[in-house]
Design a protein around this motif. Sequence first.
Motif, PDB file in Angstrom:
ATOM      1  N   TYR A 112      -0.891  -6.350 -10.941  1.00  0.00           N
ATOM      2  CA  TYR A 112      -0.192  -7.555 -11.439  1.00  0.00           C
ATOM      3  C   TYR A 112       0.847  -8.068 -10.429  1.00  0.00           C
ATOM      4  N   ALA A 113       1.605  -7.140  -9.820  1.00  0.00           N
ATOM      5  CA  ALA A 113       2.611  -7.523  -8.799  1.00  0.00           C
ATOM      6  C   ALA A 113       1.924  -8.141  -7.588  1.00  0.00           C
ATOM      7  N   HIS A 149      -0.981  -9.684  -7.513  1.00  0.00           N
ATOM      8  CA  HIS A 149      -1.500 -10.996  -7.881  1.00  0.00           C
ATOM      9  C   HIS A 149      -0.396 -12.044  -7.892  1.00  0.00           C
ATOM     10  N   GLN A 150       0.775 -11.706  -8.395  1.00  0.00           N
ATOM     11  CA  GLN A 150       1.898 -12.654  -8.421  1.00  0.00           C
ATOM     12  C   GLN A 150       2.301 -13.065  -7.009  1.00  0.00           C
ATOM     13  N   ILE A 151       2.416 -12.082  -6.090  1.00  0.00           N
ATOM     14  CA  ILE A 151       2.810 -12.388  -4.700  1.00  0.00           C
ATOM     15  C   ILE A 151       1.783 -13.294  -4.040  1.00  0.00           C
ATOM     16  N   HIS A 186      -0.399 -15.381  -5.490  1.00  0.00           N
ATOM     17  CA  HIS A 186      -0.366 -16.721  -6.072  1.00  0.00           C
ATOM     18  C   HIS A 186       0.840 -17.524  -5.595  1.00  0.00           C
ATOM     19  N   ARG A 187       2.006 -16.874  -5.471  1.00  0.00           N
ATOM     20  CA  ARG A 187       3.198 -17.580  -5.016  1.00  0.00           C
ATOM     21  C   ARG A 187       3.060 -18.057  -3.581  1.00  0.00           C
TER      22      ARG A 187
END
Length: 548
Positions: free
Chosen positions: A537-538, A540-542, A544-545
């Motif tokens: 999850y971490a 994926h967030q990085i 996408h940002r």
Amino acid sequence: TLGTQTDYRDGEAQTDPYSPEYIVPSGSVPELLTLATLTWGRGLPAGLAEVEMIERAREKRAWEATLPALDNASQIAKRRKMMDDMERKEWAFREQEIEKLQEVQLEVLKKLLQRREKNQNELDAKRLDDHWQNHQKAKEEKIKKIQRDCALMLRKLIAKRHNMMGKLERGDIIKEYTDFASQTYAPLSRIGYFPDNHSERYVVKNLYLNTFAGLCELEASLPDSVTQVKVKASTPKYTNTKTGSIKRSARLEVELAQVHQALLEKKNKVKETKKPLRFLEKVEKPVPRPLTPILEKPSIEEEETELAVICLQKLLRGRAIQNMMFEGKEKRLELIRELRTTHALQEDGQLLLKAEEQRTLVLQQQHDLQMHKLSLVESHLAREEGRVLANLFDFLSKELVRLQEERKIHAYVMLAERQRRMREAEESGRRQVEERRRQEEDEIFKQAREVVGLSVDSYLEDVILSSVEDTAEEQAREEIQRMAVEINDIAYEMESRRTRLQSEEIVAELVYDFLIPEAEKMSIREKVRQSQRKHIYAAHQILHRDVE
């Protein structure tokens, strides 16, 4: 329902131009919104500096578009090199801006110094003019005093010349009263008479004004119309409302009264009688003026004859006066002889007076010469003192101005140094922020790469585990089927011989050997999946940002 009107234009009363509200569609970033920080008076209307700033912003956006992506590990060095070059260009541009600003400040300082020097020169010139004016006024006052003293001494000498012998003359009362400039009409204060001392003798004294009884008598003699004034209140022509305006009915009444008065005047107007026709009258012309007489120019012989006659008349008149004087001398010959004898006796006294007069004149000349020398010495000393004092004051004023200038320049230098330090601190702060941001981005990239590696490893582990589990499951199924056949055979054989207690023991052993280990396996797998889900999850967030 109300409206106002003003004498000023909207452009004069408006402070800032109106900026309407706007809505930005999703997914679009208009270039105009990058200029939202510019306001009227602070960047608008746009000048050369604002246009250069906009062009630099466009170039920077184009440069940012050409940067390599972060997800490509092979282009990281190229991206870092491009960012270093851009940062170096920005620092060079900022240094140029600082140099331009310093040059402008130096020009302003030069202009201020030139203006102050010009003002100081004007002030010095004005002071010199005032000093010269004061000297000129003092010189004029001295000249006027000398002229007054000279006129006074001349009057005294003329008075002494009229009475050289010092005889006392008897006053002539008739002559004093006929001469309005005599002591009778205008006495001198140095004689001891002051005309303002007895000025109260000329004050008008009235009994009616100086005493209370006289005032009462004067008031009783006046009529009642003087002491008791009756004032009648005038009726207003118009009826006003509470607000001070005239009613419409009152205005109409006044207009009707004016129209009625005009009609009455027109009705009562007497018709003018027509004047009878006049006959033609003869207009007499004025009598013509006579011609101006013209004198004929006399001849030269006539002019010479006239001049000879005039000269002869002068000679005859002079001879007649000479004869009259001779006759008077013959008549008073005895008196002349007597006077000559008396004057002959006073020759010695006259010689003494002349000698005394000559001695007095010589002493006066010597005194005047000495005073002139003293005045020359005093003027030279005063000139030297004035020159020394002027040089001293000039030196002191220049030193004071120089000290003030040094202090001001020192203050300017301190302010410039302080501004330079503040700018260096701001630039160092910006540089630290950019370095910190770059470190954060590098750290984020490293962590993202580690997370990607971990996610790949975990994916491979999951694939291997799933394959191992599938193969193990197939092998176990085959083994179980084989063992089930054997166990079935054994079980059928045992069931034919076992008791109820033995059946319960078999069930318990099955539960302990198969169900409990399977439940523990499932819980362990769930825990591993939960721990891996957080990292995924971490990551994926990085990712996408960065992409956004």
